[in-house]
Design a protein around this motif. Structure first.
Motif, PDB file in Angstrom:
ATOM      1  N   ASP A 158       2.533  25.987 -25.155  1.00 44.57           N
ATOM      2  CA  ASP A 158       2.598  26.375 -23.746  1.00 44.57           C
ATOM      3  C   ASP A 158       1.578  27.458 -23.420  1.00 44.57           C
ATOM      4  OD1 ASP A 158       4.590  24.568 -23.113  1.00 44.57           O
ATOM      5  OD2 ASP A 158       6.220  25.986 -23.486  1.00 44.57           O
ATOM      6  N   GLU A 159       1.450  28.440 -24.315  1.00 49.15           N
ATOM      7  CA  GLU A 159       0.466  29.506 -24.087  1.00 49.15           C
ATOM      8  C   GLU A 159      -0.949  28.944 -24.097  1.00 49.15           C
ATOM      9  OE1 GLU A 159       2.723  33.467 -25.907  1.00 49.15           O
ATOM     10  OE2 GLU A 159       1.117  32.489 -27.046  1.00 49.15           O
TER      11      GLU A 159
ATOM     12  N   LYS B 157      -1.658  27.010 -20.862  1.00 51.35           N
ATOM     13  CA  LYS B 157      -1.815  27.932 -19.737  1.00 51.35           C
ATOM     14  C   LYS B 157      -3.143  28.678 -19.822  1.00 51.35           C
ATOM     15  CE  LYS B 157       0.607  31.685 -17.323  1.00 51.35           C
ATOM     16  NZ  LYS B 157       1.824  32.558 -17.314  1.00 51.35           N
TER      17      LYS B 157
ATOM     18  N   VAL C 299      -0.745  19.279 -24.333  1.00 48.31           N
ATOM     19  CA  VAL C 299       0.714  19.266 -24.218  1.00 48.31           C
ATOM     20  C   VAL C 299       1.280  17.906 -24.632  1.00 48.31           C
ATOM     21  CG1 VAL C 299       2.632  19.378 -22.583  1.00 48.31           C
ATOM     22  CG2 VAL C 299       0.789  21.072 -22.459  1.00 48.31           C
TER      23      VAL C 299
ATOM     24  N   LYS D 100       3.261  18.856 -27.970  1.00 49.16           N
ATOM     25  CA  LYS D 100       4.619  19.326 -27.648  1.00 49.16           C
ATOM     26  C   LYS D 100       5.620  18.235 -28.002  1.00 49.16           C
ATOM     27  CE  LYS D 100       6.997  22.308 -24.451  1.00 49.16           C
ATOM     28  NZ  LYS D 100       6.949  23.026 -23.158  1.00 49.16           N
TER      29      LYS D 100
END
Length: 229
Positions: A58-59, A62, A85, A89
């Motif tokens: 996620d970091e 972003k 992602v 993920k």
């Protein structure tokens, strides 16, 4: 590092910046990976400085989008962040061989072995490659283990990441000979010792996708599903 960036001048890292080199470049913007050890105070006297985190999926996504905003490549960065992602993920596998990914060429003579921890961006790349991390617990701080702990964990496969452009046959032979002394390890008994060679595999950011693909391919070779290159 992308090929188009290879000719660029290298001026250190966020931890060990070459201040003289940075001043000589007269930058408008300095971007570095967020870490508590970074010398932000001095860097900010040279140019606008942004510190971006890259420890988790996620970091990283972003930060990629933010970097796109800062460099006028919002669309490209957003697409790449989406790829990251989608690929990384995923849930950690609960079945299959237990794999330990070691960083660098350990001496096995009293020193520590550094490895990829499951609760990290590189750990997510292992999961995306379908690998079950032999170190099942997440850790904080630098992930290292002793030779004694390696023997206790006893992974089914061991992959060593080498941060060099290439691995010589001499160095490979020395490493395999040292590993071969640990005859109780399942990875040694079954000849499940692999290598990933290349500086970019240690990086964060978009190149982490290359790591996932390379890990998947290396496991395929160790399992005899792909030809040895």
């Amino acid at each position: 590092v992308p090929a188009e960036l290879e000719p660029r001048v290298r001026v250190g890292t966020g931890l060990t910046p070459n201040f003289e080199g940075i001043v000589g470049l007269k930058p408008d913007l300095i971007v570095l990976e967020a870490t508590s050890q970074a010398d932000l105070t001095n860097l900010r006297t040279m140019a606008t400085t942004r510190s971006l985190p890259w420890l988790t999926v996620d970091e990283a996504a972003k930060s990629m989008k933010k970097l796109g905003e800062l460099t006028g490549t919002t669309e490209q960065a957003g697409m790449r962040a989406g790829e990251l992602v989608t690929r990384l993920k995923v849930d950690a596998p609960t079945e299959g061989p237990r794999v330990l990914v070691v960083l660098g060429m350990p001496s096995f003579e009293g020193g520590s072995l550094w490895y990829i921890r499951r609760n990290s961006l590189h750990g997510a790349a292992m999961h995306a490659a379908g690998l079950r991390n032999a170190m099942e617990e997440g850790v904080t701080g630098a992930p290292s283990m002793s030779v004694e702990e390696l023997l206790r964990v006893d992974p089914d496969m061991i992959i060593t990441m080498i941060s060099k452009p290439e691995l010589s046959e001499a160095d490979r032979s020395v490493y395999l000979e040292r590993m071969g002394r640990m005859t109780t390890l399942q990875a040694v008994k079954n000849n499940k010792l692999g290598f990933l060679v290349g500086k970019h595999f240690m990086n964060t950011g978009p190149s982490i996708l290359d790591l996932a693909d390379a890990l998947e391919a290396e496991i395929g070779r160790l399992n005899g599903e792909l030809p040895v290159q």
